[in-house]
Design a protein around this motif. Sequence first.
Motif, PDB file in Angstrom:
ATOM      1  N   THR A  30       0.844  -1.195   0.000  1.00  0.00           N
ATOM      2  CA  THR A  30       0.000   0.000   0.000  1.00  0.00           C
ATOM      3  C   THR A  30       0.880   1.246   0.000  1.00  0.00           C
ATOM      4  OG1 THR A  30      -1.577  -1.219   1.384  1.00  0.00           O
ATOM      5  CG2 THR A  30      -1.911   1.164   1.173  1.00  0.00           C
ATOM      6  N   PRO A  31       0.550   2.260  -0.807  1.00  0.00           N
ATOM      7  CA  PRO A  31       1.289   3.527  -0.732  1.00  0.00           C
ATOM      8  C   PRO A  31       1.155   4.162   0.643  1.00  0.00           C
ATOM      9  CG  PRO A  31      -0.013   3.429  -2.753  1.00  0.00           C
ATOM     10  CD  PRO A  31      -0.446   2.263  -1.901  1.00  0.00           C
ATOM     11  N   LEU A  32       2.170   4.906   1.036  1.00  0.00           N
ATOM     12  CA  LEU A  32       2.184   5.529   2.356  1.00  0.00           C
ATOM     13  C   LEU A  32       1.743   6.985   2.352  1.00  0.00           C
ATOM     14  CD1 LEU A  32       5.522   4.053   3.725  1.00  0.00           C
ATOM     15  CD2 LEU A  32       3.249   3.651   4.667  1.00  0.00           C
ATOM     16  N   ASP A  33       1.689   7.627   1.173  1.00  0.00           N
ATOM     17  CA  ASP A  33       1.443   9.066   1.163  1.00  0.00           C
ATOM     18  C   ASP A  33       0.081   9.462   0.599  1.00  0.00           C
ATOM     19  OD1 ASP A  33       2.243   8.182  -1.309  1.00  0.00           O
ATOM     20  OD2 ASP A  33       3.876   9.611  -1.559  1.00  0.00           O
ATOM     21  N   TYR A  34      -0.381   8.815  -0.459  1.00  0.00           N
ATOM     22  CA  TYR A  34      -1.708   9.122  -1.002  1.00  0.00           C
ATOM     23  C   TYR A  34      -2.148   7.962  -1.874  1.00  0.00           C
ATOM     24  CZ  TYR A  34       0.176  10.130  -5.678  1.00  0.00           C
ATOM     25  OH  TYR A  34       0.777  10.023  -6.896  1.00  0.00           O
ATOM     26  N   ALA A  35      -3.436   7.972  -2.244  1.00  0.00           N
ATOM     27  CA  ALA A  35      -4.013   6.870  -3.037  1.00  0.00           C
ATOM     28  C   ALA A  35      -3.761   5.544  -2.331  1.00  0.00           C
ATOM     29  CB  ALA A  35      -3.450   6.853  -4.447  1.00  0.00           C
ATOM     30  N   PHE A  36      -4.377   5.402  -1.160  1.00  0.00           N
ATOM     31  CA  PHE A  36      -4.101   4.272  -0.278  1.00  0.00           C
ATOM     32  C   PHE A  36      -4.878   3.023  -0.698  1.00  0.00           C
ATOM     33  CE2 PHE A  36      -3.837   8.254   2.156  1.00  0.00           C
ATOM     34  CZ  PHE A  36      -2.489   8.247   2.458  1.00  0.00           C
ATOM     35  N   ASP A  37      -4.629   2.548  -1.896  1.00  0.00           N
ATOM     36  CA  ASP A  37      -5.320   1.375  -2.433  1.00  0.00           C
ATOM     37  C   ASP A  37      -4.366   0.187  -2.369  1.00  0.00           C
ATOM     38  OD1 ASP A  37      -7.849   2.685  -3.694  1.00  0.00           O
ATOM     39  OD2 ASP A  37      -6.168   3.921  -4.372  1.00  0.00           O
ATOM     40  N   PRO A  38      -4.621  -0.784  -1.494  1.00  0.00           N
ATOM     41  CA  PRO A  38      -3.689  -1.917  -1.375  1.00  0.00           C
ATOM     42  C   PRO A  38      -3.781  -2.849  -2.570  1.00  0.00           C
ATOM     43  CG  PRO A  38      -5.610  -2.262   0.009  1.00  0.00           C
ATOM     44  CD  PRO A  38      -5.750  -0.886  -0.548  1.00  0.00           C
ATOM     45  N   VAL A  39      -2.658  -3.449  -2.891  1.00  0.00           N
ATOM     46  CA  VAL A  39      -2.584  -4.494  -3.913  1.00  0.00           C
ATOM     47  C   VAL A  39      -2.239  -5.791  -3.209  1.00  0.00           C
ATOM     48  CG1 VAL A  39      -1.403  -5.331  -5.981  1.00  0.00           C
ATOM     49  CG2 VAL A  39      -1.927  -2.881  -5.729  1.00  0.00           C
ATOM     50  N   ALA A  40      -3.027  -6.832  -3.446  1.00  0.00           N
ATOM     51  CA  ALA A  40      -2.828  -8.117  -2.785  1.00  0.00           C
ATOM     52  C   ALA A  40      -2.225  -9.126  -3.749  1.00  0.00           C
ATOM     53  CB  ALA A  40      -4.159  -8.646  -2.247  1.00  0.00           C
ATOM     54  N   GLY A  41      -1.365  -9.995  -3.210  1.00  0.00           N
ATOM     55  CA  GLY A  41      -0.761 -11.053  -4.007  1.00  0.00           C
ATOM     56  C   GLY A  41       0.184 -11.863  -3.158  1.00  0.00           C
ATOM     57  N   ASP A  42       0.880 -12.784  -3.784  1.00  0.00           N
ATOM     58  CA  ASP A  42       1.877 -13.600  -3.090  1.00  0.00           C
ATOM     59  C   ASP A  42       3.255 -12.983  -3.294  1.00  0.00           C
ATOM     60  OD1 ASP A  42      -0.131 -15.370  -2.395  1.00  0.00           O
ATOM     61  OD2 ASP A  42       0.190 -16.637  -4.153  1.00  0.00           O
ATOM     62  N   LEU A  43       3.976 -12.799  -2.209  1.00  0.00           N
ATOM     63  CA  LEU A  43       5.287 -12.159  -2.275  1.00  0.00           C
ATOM     64  C   LEU A  43       6.291 -13.094  -2.943  1.00  0.00           C
ATOM     65  CD1 LEU A  43       6.843  -9.588  -1.393  1.00  0.00           C
ATOM     66  CD2 LEU A  43       7.482 -10.832   0.689  1.00  0.00           C
ATOM     67  N   VAL A  44       6.844 -12.679  -4.068  1.00  0.00           N
ATOM     68  CA  VAL A  44       7.805 -13.512  -4.788  1.00  0.00           C
ATOM     69  C   VAL A  44       9.198 -12.910  -4.816  1.00  0.00           C
ATOM     70  CG1 VAL A  44       6.068 -14.650  -6.214  1.00  0.00           C
ATOM     71  CG2 VAL A  44       7.122 -12.514  -7.020  1.00  0.00           C
ATOM     72  N   ALA A  45       9.331 -11.637  -4.434  1.00  0.00           N
ATOM     73  CA  ALA A  45      10.649 -11.012  -4.366  1.00  0.00           C
ATOM     74  C   ALA A  45      10.611  -9.884  -3.354  1.00  0.00           C
ATOM     75  CB  ALA A  45      11.080 -10.488  -5.734  1.00  0.00           C
ATOM     76  N   ALA A  46      11.694  -9.749  -2.597  1.00  0.00           N
ATOM     77  CA  ALA A  46      11.866  -8.648  -1.653  1.00  0.00           C
ATOM     78  C   ALA A  46      13.351  -8.310  -1.651  1.00  0.00           C
ATOM     79  CB  ALA A  46      11.389  -9.028  -0.261  1.00  0.00           C
ATOM     80  N   THR A  47      13.737  -7.445  -2.583  1.00  0.00           N
ATOM     81  CA  THR A  47      15.138  -7.061  -2.690  1.00  0.00           C
ATOM     82  C   THR A  47      15.400  -5.869  -1.775  1.00  0.00           C
ATOM     83  OG1 THR A  47      14.883  -5.444  -4.475  1.00  0.00           O
ATOM     84  CG2 THR A  47      15.008  -7.781  -5.102  1.00  0.00           C
ATOM     85  N   LYS A  76      15.670  -2.931  -2.619  1.00  0.00           N
ATOM     86  CA  LYS A  76      15.003  -1.728  -3.100  1.00  0.00           C
ATOM     87  C   LYS A  76      13.550  -1.929  -3.510  1.00  0.00           C
ATOM     88  CE  LYS A  76      17.158   1.283  -5.603  1.00  0.00           C
ATOM     89  NZ  LYS A  76      17.889   1.947  -6.709  1.00  0.00           N
ATOM     90  N   SER A  77      13.094  -3.182  -3.645  1.00  0.00           N
ATOM     91  CA  SER A  77      11.761  -3.363  -4.222  1.00  0.00           C
ATOM     92  C   SER A  77      11.085  -4.635  -3.731  1.00  0.00           C
ATOM     93  CB  SER A  77      11.857  -3.405  -5.755  1.00  0.00           C
ATOM     94  OG  SER A  77      12.596  -4.535  -6.182  1.00  0.00           O
ATOM     95  N   TYR A  78       9.764  -4.694  -3.964  1.00  0.00           N
ATOM     96  CA  TYR A  78       8.944  -5.880  -3.719  1.00  0.00           C
ATOM     97  C   TYR A  78       8.333  -6.323  -5.044  1.00  0.00           C
ATOM     98  CZ  TYR A  78       8.810  -3.780   0.998  1.00  0.00           C
ATOM     99  OH  TYR A  78       9.132  -3.213   2.206  1.00  0.00           O
ATOM    100  N   ALA A  79       7.971  -7.602  -5.122  1.00  0.00           N
ATOM    101  CA  ALA A  79       7.227  -8.109  -6.274  1.00  0.00           C
ATOM    102  C   ALA A  79       6.164  -9.073  -5.781  1.00  0.00           C
ATOM    103  CB  ALA A  79       8.154  -8.796  -7.268  1.00  0.00           C
ATOM    104  N   LEU A  80       4.938  -8.889  -6.279  1.00  0.00           N
ATOM    105  CA  LEU A  80       3.791  -9.712  -5.886  1.00  0.00           C
ATOM    106  C   LEU A  80       3.254 -10.445  -7.111  1.00  0.00           C
ATOM    107  CD1 LEU A  80       3.957  -7.571  -3.573  1.00  0.00           C
ATOM    108  CD2 LEU A  80       1.464  -7.601  -3.523  1.00  0.00           C
ATOM    109  N   ARG A  81       3.032 -11.748  -6.956  1.00  0.00           N
ATOM    110  CA  ARG A  81       2.370 -12.508  -8.017  1.00  0.00           C
ATOM    111  C   ARG A  81       0.876 -12.535  -7.736  1.00  0.00           C
ATOM    112  NH1 ARG A  81       5.288 -16.690  -8.174  1.00  0.00           N
ATOM    113  NH2 ARG A  81       6.316 -16.320 -10.169  1.00  0.00           N
ATOM    114  N   ARG A  82       0.094 -12.208  -8.742  1.00  0.00           N
ATOM    115  CA  ARG A  82      -1.351 -12.219  -8.594  1.00  0.00           C
ATOM    116  C   ARG A  82      -1.978 -12.757  -9.877  1.00  0.00           C
ATOM    117  NH1 ARG A  82      -3.830  -8.164 -11.079  1.00  0.00           N
ATOM    118  NH2 ARG A  82      -5.642  -8.505  -9.766  1.00  0.00           N
ATOM    119  N   PHE A  83      -3.255 -13.091  -9.795  1.00  0.00           N
ATOM    120  CA  PHE A  83      -3.973 -13.657 -10.939  1.00  0.00           C
ATOM    121  C   PHE A  83      -5.231 -12.834 -11.202  1.00  0.00           C
ATOM    122  CE2 PHE A  83      -1.430 -16.990  -9.136  1.00  0.00           C
ATOM    123  CZ  PHE A  83      -0.920 -17.668 -10.233  1.00  0.00           C
ATOM    124  N   ASP A  84      -5.482 -12.604 -12.464  1.00  0.00           N
ATOM    125  CA  ASP A  84      -6.665 -11.865 -12.883  1.00  0.00           C
ATOM    126  C   ASP A  84      -7.339 -12.650 -14.005  1.00  0.00           C
ATOM    127  OD1 ASP A  84      -8.129  -9.053 -13.002  1.00  0.00           O
ATOM    128  OD2 ASP A  84      -7.734  -9.655 -15.073  1.00  0.00           O
TER     129      ASP A  84
END
Length: 336
Positions: free
Chosen positions: A288-305, A307-315
Amino acid sequence: MRHTIGEALKFQQHQRTAPRKSTGSTLPDIILHHYHTSPFSEKVRLILGYKRLAWQSVLIPQIMPKPDVVALTGGYRRTPFMQIGADIYCDTALICDELERRYPTPSLYPVEVPAGLVDTVAQWADNQLFWWGAIAYSFQSKAMAFIFDGVPAEIVKAFAADRAAMRAGAPRTPAADAAGMLRVYLQQIDSMLARTPWLLGQTPSLADFAAYHPLWFVRRITPLADILSSTQHVLPWMDRVAAMGHGTPAKLASADAIRIAHDTKPEAPAGEWHDEHGIAAGEPVTVTPLDYAFDPVAGDLVAATAKSYALRRFDERAGEVVVHFPRVGFKLEKAH
């Protein structure tokens, strides 16, 4: 030049050299989801021009609902985001990192300037200069009258409601205070340009593109643009940045972008795992963003470097996608 909601701004592309096409290489095509009057989109468009890249252009709505955007991002609603196959990159800081990784020449990080200094100035510009300077200054009554001139009342109302939801009740800066802050920032930028053509030296860097886009927004609001003339070096520098153009965009329908994601497998996660949360690979999470547009994105965590995160999700429409976020400015949590 008129700057109104729902009206596409014409932008002139000044080509420095023949564009370097990404199509046909071993690298996937770049797809930028944006709209013409988005300041952060202009930042990325100019970097694509600086790197002389061909890219696919998907124009998205300025306000919700954005069903095609949500199909790819899972709910992230900021503009722009970048798609490469079934990988979705959110936030321009991460988009710039990814473009630099894939297309390192010409670099956004001149060898004569410490990379940390480039990033620090860019972060200042994307946050302080943009929010507390340009946006606070631009959203005053006479600017609003100009921006929304001729726009139907129902569209104005919808835009106001959309942006209010993004701000979540955060107070607005009074116009006089915003003008004073912006003048301070302009003087700081002007002093950086007193002896060199670019903010940090003889070569453009990420800092130039980050500092340019907030002022590009101000410059397009005719009743307020004179503030940029209060300095000696800012406007000539802005013209130099603008002359880089936007590379070679080709129109792409949003449905085609979704089809590309559906027909492509996400790239394998890369980078060393960096745990700050006690969350293991594969666990369901939200970002979820910390400053504005607080819309969470849900998924399975596949990377946490680092500097960054990556989430796998299905649509249902986009299939399996991996959505990437920077660490800075975003919150990672286990899904509840």
